[in-house]
Structure formats: structure tokens, C-alpha cells
Design a protein around this motif. Structure first.
Motif, PDB file in Angstrom:
ATOM      1  N   LEU A  97       0.826  -1.209   0.000  1.00  0.00           N
ATOM      2  CA  LEU A  97       0.000   0.000   0.000  1.00  0.00           C
ATOM      3  C   LEU A  97       0.860   1.259   0.000  1.00  0.00           C
ATOM      4  O   LEU A  97       0.566   2.224  -0.693  1.00  0.00           O
ATOM      5  CB  LEU A  97      -0.954  -0.001   1.195  1.00  0.00           C
ATOM      6  CG  LEU A  97      -2.141  -0.949   1.090  1.00  0.00           C
ATOM      7  CD1 LEU A  97      -2.887  -1.021   2.412  1.00  0.00           C
ATOM      8  CD2 LEU A  97      -3.072  -0.514  -0.031  1.00  0.00           C
ATOM      9  N   LEU A 160      -6.336   6.483  -6.968  1.00  0.00           N
ATOM     10  CA  LEU A 160      -4.968   5.954  -6.942  1.00  0.00           C
ATOM     11  C   LEU A 160      -4.121   6.759  -5.964  1.00  0.00           C
ATOM     12  O   LEU A 160      -4.620   7.631  -5.275  1.00  0.00           O
ATOM     13  CB  LEU A 160      -4.365   6.026  -8.350  1.00  0.00           C
ATOM     14  CG  LEU A 160      -5.156   5.306  -9.447  1.00  0.00           C
ATOM     15  CD1 LEU A 160      -4.602   5.654 -10.817  1.00  0.00           C
ATOM     16  CD2 LEU A 160      -5.132   3.814  -9.212  1.00  0.00           C
ATOM     17  N   VAL A 164      -5.379   5.007  -2.031  1.00  0.00           N
ATOM     18  CA  VAL A 164      -5.406   3.581  -1.722  1.00  0.00           C
ATOM     19  C   VAL A 164      -5.222   3.289  -0.238  1.00  0.00           C
ATOM     20  O   VAL A 164      -5.580   2.211   0.231  1.00  0.00           O
ATOM     21  CB  VAL A 164      -4.377   2.767  -2.556  1.00  0.00           C
ATOM     22  CG1 VAL A 164      -4.635   2.906  -4.049  1.00  0.00           C
ATOM     23  CG2 VAL A 164      -2.942   3.136  -2.215  1.00  0.00           C
TER      24      VAL A 164
END
Length: 170
Positions: A97, A160, A164
Motif C-alpha cells: 500500500l 490511486l 489507496v
């Protein structure tokens, strides 16, 4: 016609942790600004530490920049990963991540930051006690943050980049 904040909200993944208190999520501009500051914070810690170590050790400009870039990425990723790890998230997932959230932003900041440092006459050769060194570094970090903001805004608007991990930070 929908307003920009509504479009920004609908373009991002759902926000976790807002349950029931009725606060509206921040708009796209505010979210991008917060993400840029978050990324810039970690980046700045690594950049400053790398510049200080490289300058103190008398490393070449190239070696100092390389050290600063490596540390900027490490601290930038760490600033994203630590809160995720505190939620009990597995290290590997937190690392993935962080890479997805911060790589583009840190890369832009590092390119711009180091180009500014190289462009300011004498900044890379100035001693740590010099206002030129600290002034140029502060200026370079501000310019880097300004350069990264539109990219962060664009990424977040498409779900994006820092989007995220946004739900996991709340």
C-alpha cells in the motif's frame, strides 16, 4: 452539474472510520493537499538527514544526493506504513500500500528537490552552519511539494496514489 467536491468524493473509494458522526469527507483539493503534506513530511525527514550526513561527511554531491534520495523514500514509506501497521495490518500488505500510495509523489519530490539544490549556486557545497544550505534546502522542499501536489490530486481523483490508503488512516 455536480460540483468539484462531489465529483472528488465519488471518484475516491469509500472512507472508513467516519461512521455516524456526520462529517463530510474532505474535498479533492484538501485531500490532495493533506496527502502531499504527509508525503512531504516523510520525504523531508529523509532528505534533510541525507543532506546533513552527506555534507557532514564531505561526500560528493552525487553521493550526498543518492543518500538523501534513499532516505527520503525510506522515511516516506515509513510514514505511511507505521499507521497501517498499528492497525494490525500485515507488513507485506502495508508495504504494498505504501509503495502504491507514495512512489509517484516521492519520486517527483526527490527529482525537483535535488534539481533545485543543484541549481542554487553554492548550496550543495555550503557547510551545515550556513544559512545558504538551510535556506536552499527549505526552498527546495517547498518547490518539491508544489510540484507533487497536482500529481497527487490527479491520482487521488482517480482512486490511486494516497487514495489507496486513505480509508486505513482513519
Amino acid at each position: 452539474m455536480k460540483d468539484a467536491s462531489h465529483a472528488a468524493h465519488t471518484a475516491r473509494p469509500a472512507h472508513g472510520g467516519h461512521g455516524g458522526h456526520g462529517a463530510a469527507p474532505p474535498g479533492l483539493n484538501a485531500t490532495a493537499f493533506q496527502a502531499t503534506l504527509h508525503c512531504l513530511s516523510g520525504c523531508a525527514v529523509g532528505e534533510v538527514l541525507g543532506m546533513v550526513i552527506g555534507t557532514a561527511l564531505g561526500l560528493s554531491n552525487g553521493a550526498t544526493i543518492a543518500l538523501a534520495v534513499v532516505l527520503a523514500f525510506l522515511f516516506g514509506y515509513a510514514f505511511t506504513m507505521v499507521p497501517l501497521l498499528r492497525t494490525g495490518m500485515e507488513w507485506r500488505r502495508a508495504a504494498k500500500l505504501a509503495l502504491a500510495a507514495d512512489t509517484a509523489s516521492i519520486a517527483i519530490m526527490e527529482i525537483v528537490d535535488n534539481l533545485v539544490m543543484l541549481a542554487v549556486p553554492g548550496a550543495m557545497d555550503a557547510p551545515l552552519s550556513s544559512p545558504l544550505f538551510w535556506g536552499a534546502l527549505a526552498f527546495a522542499l517547498v518547490v518539491a511539494g508544489v510540484a507533487a501536489y497536482p500529481v497527487n490530486r490527479w491520482l487521488i481523483g482517480r482512486g490511486l496514489g494516497h487514495a489507496v490508503v486513505h480509508a486505513h488512516h482513519h
